[in-house]
Scaffold this motif. Structure first.
Motif, mmCIF file in Angstrom:
data_model
loop_
_atom_site.group_PDB
_atom_site.id
_atom_site.type_symbol
_atom_site.label_atom_id
_atom_site.label_comp_id
_atom_site.label_asym_id
_atom_site.label_seq_id
_atom_site.Cartn_x
_atom_site.Cartn_y
_atom_site.Cartn_z
ATOM 1 N N THR A 164 0.512 -1.190 -0.143
ATOM 2 C CA THR A 164 -0.568 -0.147 -0.281
ATOM 3 C C THR A 164 1.524 1.417 -0.293
ATOM 4 O O THR A 164 2.055 1.093 0.248
ATOM 5 C CB THR A 164 -0.610 0.224 1.291
ATOM 6 N N ARG A 218 -8.083 7.507 -1.345
ATOM 7 C CA ARG A 218 -9.186 7.137 -1.093
ATOM 8 C C ARG A 218 -10.265 6.935 0.217
ATOM 9 O O ARG A 218 -10.830 6.519 0.560
ATOM 10 C CB ARG A 218 -9.031 5.380 -1.118
ATOM 11 N N ARG A 243 -3.965 -5.888 3.006
ATOM 12 C CA ARG A 243 -4.206 -3.995 2.451
ATOM 13 C C ARG A 243 -5.752 -3.813 2.548
ATOM 14 O O ARG A 243 -5.668 -2.235 2.764
ATOM 15 C CB ARG A 243 -3.771 -4.013 1.617
ATOM 16 N N GLY A 283 -15.818 -3.631 0.109
ATOM 17 C CA GLY A 283 -15.589 -1.856 0.557
ATOM 18 C C GLY A 283 -16.230 -1.605 -0.162
ATOM 19 O O GLY A 283 -16.877 -0.372 -0.082
ATOM 20 N N ASN A 284 -16.386 -1.972 -1.421
ATOM 21 C CA ASN A 284 -16.820 -0.741 -2.637
ATOM 22 C C ASN A 284 -18.266 -0.579 -2.192
ATOM 23 O O ASN A 284 -19.152 0.269 -2.755
ATOM 24 C CB ASN A 284 -16.287 -0.791 -4.182
ATOM 25 N N HIS A 315 -20.429 8.831 11.389
ATOM 26 C CA HIS A 315 -19.652 7.850 11.365
ATOM 27 C C HIS A 315 -18.095 8.329 10.675
ATOM 28 O O HIS A 315 -18.419 9.101 8.812
ATOM 29 C CB HIS A 315 -20.122 7.101 10.816
ATOM 30 N N ASN A 351 -14.569 6.992 5.920
ATOM 31 C CA ASN A 351 -14.276 7.511 4.742
ATOM 32 C C ASN A 351 -14.391 8.576 4.341
ATOM 33 O O ASN A 351 -15.818 9.510 4.601
ATOM 34 C CB ASN A 351 -14.778 6.091 3.409
ATOM 35 N N ARG A 355 -14.783 10.517 1.607
ATOM 36 C CA ARG A 355 -14.937 10.661 0.643
ATOM 37 C C ARG A 355 -16.906 10.276 0.682
ATOM 38 O O ARG A 355 -17.554 11.073 0.014
ATOM 39 C CB ARG A 355 -14.866 9.127 -0.483
ATOM 40 N N ASN A 366 -11.513 4.816 11.086
ATOM 41 C CA ASN A 366 -12.651 4.379 11.811
ATOM 42 C C ASN A 366 -12.346 3.637 13.085
ATOM 43 O O ASN A 366 -12.192 2.230 12.691
ATOM 44 C CB ASN A 366 -13.001 3.104 10.518
HETATM 45 O O1 UT7 Z 1 -17.534 1.240 9.049
HETATM 46 C C1 UT7 Z 1 -18.738 0.534 8.096
HETATM 47 C C2 UT7 Z 1 -19.060 1.088 6.818
HETATM 48 N N1 UT7 Z 1 -17.530 0.563 6.186
HETATM 49 C C3 UT7 Z 1 -17.437 2.075 5.046
HETATM 50 O O2 UT7 Z 1 -18.706 2.489 4.521
HETATM 51 C C4 UT7 Z 1 -16.865 1.591 4.268
HETATM 52 C C5 UT7 Z 1 -16.964 1.749 2.720
HETATM 53 N N2 UT7 Z 1 -15.883 1.929 1.831
HETATM 54 C C6 UT7 Z 1 -14.319 2.756 1.691
HETATM 55 O O3 UT7 Z 1 -14.735 3.525 2.392
HETATM 56 C C7 UT7 Z 1 -13.896 2.147 0.317
HETATM 57 O O4 UT7 Z 1 -14.388 1.030 -0.442
HETATM 58 C C8 UT7 Z 1 -12.910 1.611 0.522
HETATM 59 C C9 UT7 Z 1 -11.688 3.043 1.574
HETATM 60 C C10 UT7 Z 1 -12.527 -0.237 1.586
HETATM 61 C C11 UT7 Z 1 -11.989 1.455 -0.199
HETATM 62 O O5 UT7 Z 1 -11.714 2.330 -1.865
HETATM 63 P P1 UT7 Z 1 -12.615 1.836 -3.326
HETATM 64 O O6 UT7 Z 1 -12.154 3.216 -3.436
HETATM 65 O O7 UT7 Z 1 -13.720 1.731 -2.836
HETATM 66 O O8 UT7 Z 1 -11.430 0.908 -3.362
HETATM 67 P P2 UT7 Z 1 -11.673 -0.388 -4.614
HETATM 68 O O9 UT7 Z 1 -12.112 -1.592 -3.514
HETATM 69 O O10 UT7 Z 1 -12.838 -0.180 -5.446
HETATM 70 O O11 UT7 Z 1 -10.235 -1.293 -4.714
HETATM 71 C C12 UT7 Z 1 -10.107 -0.165 -6.029
HETATM 72 C C13 UT7 Z 1 -8.044 -0.806 -6.108
HETATM 73 C C14 UT7 Z 1 -8.477 -2.460 -6.532
HETATM 74 O O12 UT7 Z 1 -6.895 -3.198 -6.596
HETATM 75 P P3 UT7 Z 1 -7.472 -3.269 -8.481
HETATM 76 O O13 UT7 Z 1 -8.126 -4.570 -8.468
HETATM 77 O O14 UT7 Z 1 -8.088 -1.797 -9.227
HETATM 78 O O15 UT7 Z 1 -6.244 -3.455 -9.395
HETATM 79 C C15 UT7 Z 1 -8.037 -2.714 -4.967
HETATM 80 O O16 UT7 Z 1 -6.942 -3.857 -4.483
HETATM 81 O O17 UT7 Z 1 -6.928 -0.196 -4.951
HETATM 82 C C16 UT7 Z 1 -6.735 -0.777 -4.300
HETATM 83 N N3 UT7 Z 1 -6.829 -1.334 -2.694
HETATM 84 C C17 UT7 Z 1 -5.443 -1.191 -2.451
HETATM 85 N N4 UT7 Z 1 -4.455 -0.364 -3.135
HETATM 86 C C18 UT7 Z 1 -3.585 0.290 -2.222
HETATM 87 C C19 UT7 Z 1 -7.644 -1.769 -1.801
HETATM 88 N N5 UT7 Z 1 -6.456 -1.679 -0.723
HETATM 89 C C20 UT7 Z 1 -5.649 -0.848 -1.147
HETATM 90 C C21 UT7 Z 1 -4.765 -0.456 -0.188
HETATM 91 N N6 UT7 Z 1 -3.172 -0.045 -0.619
HETATM 92 N N7 UT7 Z 1 -5.007 -0.331 0.549
#
Ligand code: UT7
Length: 334
Positions: free
Chosen positions: A28, A36, A152, A219-220, A254, A257, A259, A284
């Protein structure tokens, strides 16, 4: 009889873990995490520091700031997804015991990140029905104990800490908690869960090796539902109570994130001054995130008696909720 929020307190563990620390542990980067999520660092409890210990520290502060003694508290409700013990005793019972308060109503609430708002709703109902006078509500989490530090996609998100508040009976309508909405849709349970070590997958070598007793999140998908649900929920609570977003002094969402918070704040046309942000420094902290954020603005002197608060949260279950209330405590004059 009405229920009023009389005080807020928090406990933040000493140890800080930065995004740079995670760069050494998983694939990461500080840049990805900040872009993000908005998170820069989070606090992590010491090995011998339990969820109940953090809850106790936050509770002592909240009880003191309410001008009460521990024996004035007649009910303790703890919201947590990282209890000291899997099944029993409840963390609320442990907190009661550590505070030296026996012969008291004490129980836990499992509503993940919405837990503090659920606890507030329960306190309000008990007080309005005349059953209790001073309810201590606690949101406390040692999430570092249920995080998979090789994953991660989740490990960078979570931190530890606790917040607590005293909700007391009052006959002043101007101090009353105005309204609370709490909801759940269990059909989305698989989006955010700890699959192992419950009755469905009892603790075994395999469950432990596969780290199935740690948090897993899609997550997404969760993100999209969170933005949609939180926005409609806060719009509904404002409409139901004929209050406009501009009349909210502090919007305390809460802190999952940046965003999500920005999307909901923008949808309500909130100004940056109205929106309370702590996600950058605490990450969080699930049920502790709203009271920790509220404590931050109280300690900085920004939270004043009579201020109108709008709380909202979303989490595993899935659960979500919002609360609209005046701050009925004292200002920080320290
Ligand atoms: O508290 C309870 C409620 N929780 C929430 O509401 C959390 C909601 N979700 C989120 O905040 C976001 O979805 C996350 C922060 C968890 C993730 O952000 P995202 O913009 O939705 O990313 P994603 O899951 O779509 O992943 C995008 C890319 C993926 O790689 P590929 O498949 O595009 O190659 C992930 O593998 O980012 C990658 N990725 C990371 N890269 C670097 C996921 N985690 C990491 C990381 N570092 N830590």
């Amino acid at each position: 009889m009405y229920a009023a929020l009389k005080s807020i307190g928090a406990y933040i563990p000493e140890k800080v873990m930065t995004n740079k620390d995670f760069e050494k542990m998983v694939d990461t980067s500080d840049e990805w995490i900040v872009k993000r999520t908005g998170i820069r660092e989070r606090h992590i409890a010491a090995e011998n520091e339990m969820t109940s210990d953090m809850g106790v520290e936050a509770a002592k502060v909240a009880i003191h700031r309410a001008g009460l003694k521990i024996n004035d508290i007649d009910m303790i409700v703890c919201a947590t997804i990282s209890p000291d013990y899997l099944c029993m005793p409840s963390t609320a019972c442990v907190i009661a015991s550590k505070l030296g308060r026996t012969n008291v109503t004490a129980f836990d609430i499992s509503a993940a990140c919405t837990g503090f708002i659920y606890a507030m709703a329960v306190a309000k109902a008990f007080i309005e029905s005349g059953m209790k006078k001073n309810v201590l509500i606690v949101g406390a989490e040692k999430l570092s104990a249920i995080v998979d530090y090789t994953d991660r996609t989740t490990c960078v998100l979570f931190g530890d800490g606790a917040g607590a508040a005293v909700i007391s009976a009052t006959n002043k309508k101007s101090e009353a908690i105005t309204d609370i909405h709490i909801s759940a849709d269990g059909s989305y349970g698989d989006l955010l869960m700890t699959p192992g070590c419950g009755v469905k997958e009892p603790c075994s070598q395999k469950v432990l090796e596969e780290k199935r007793c740690t948090m897993k999140m899609k997550g997404n998908e969760t993100f999209k539902i969170a933005v949609r649900t939180l926005t409609s929920d806060v719009v509904n609570i404002l409409n139901d109570n004929e209050i406009e977003a501009k009349d909210i002094t502090h919007f305390i969402p809460h802190q999952a994130n940046y965003r999500i918070i920005k999307a909901v704040g923008d949808a309500l046309k909130m100004t940056p001054e109205q929106v309370v942000l702590t996600v950058h420094k605490y990450g969080n902290t699930s049920s502790a995130s709203i009271p920790m954020a509220m404590n931050d603005i109280w300690e900085s002197g920004k939270l004043l008696p009579g201020d109108t608060l709008l709380l909202d949260a979303f989490g595993g279950g899935l659960t979500w909720g919002s609360a609209l209330l005046p701050f009925a405590g004292k200002a920080n004059k320290q």
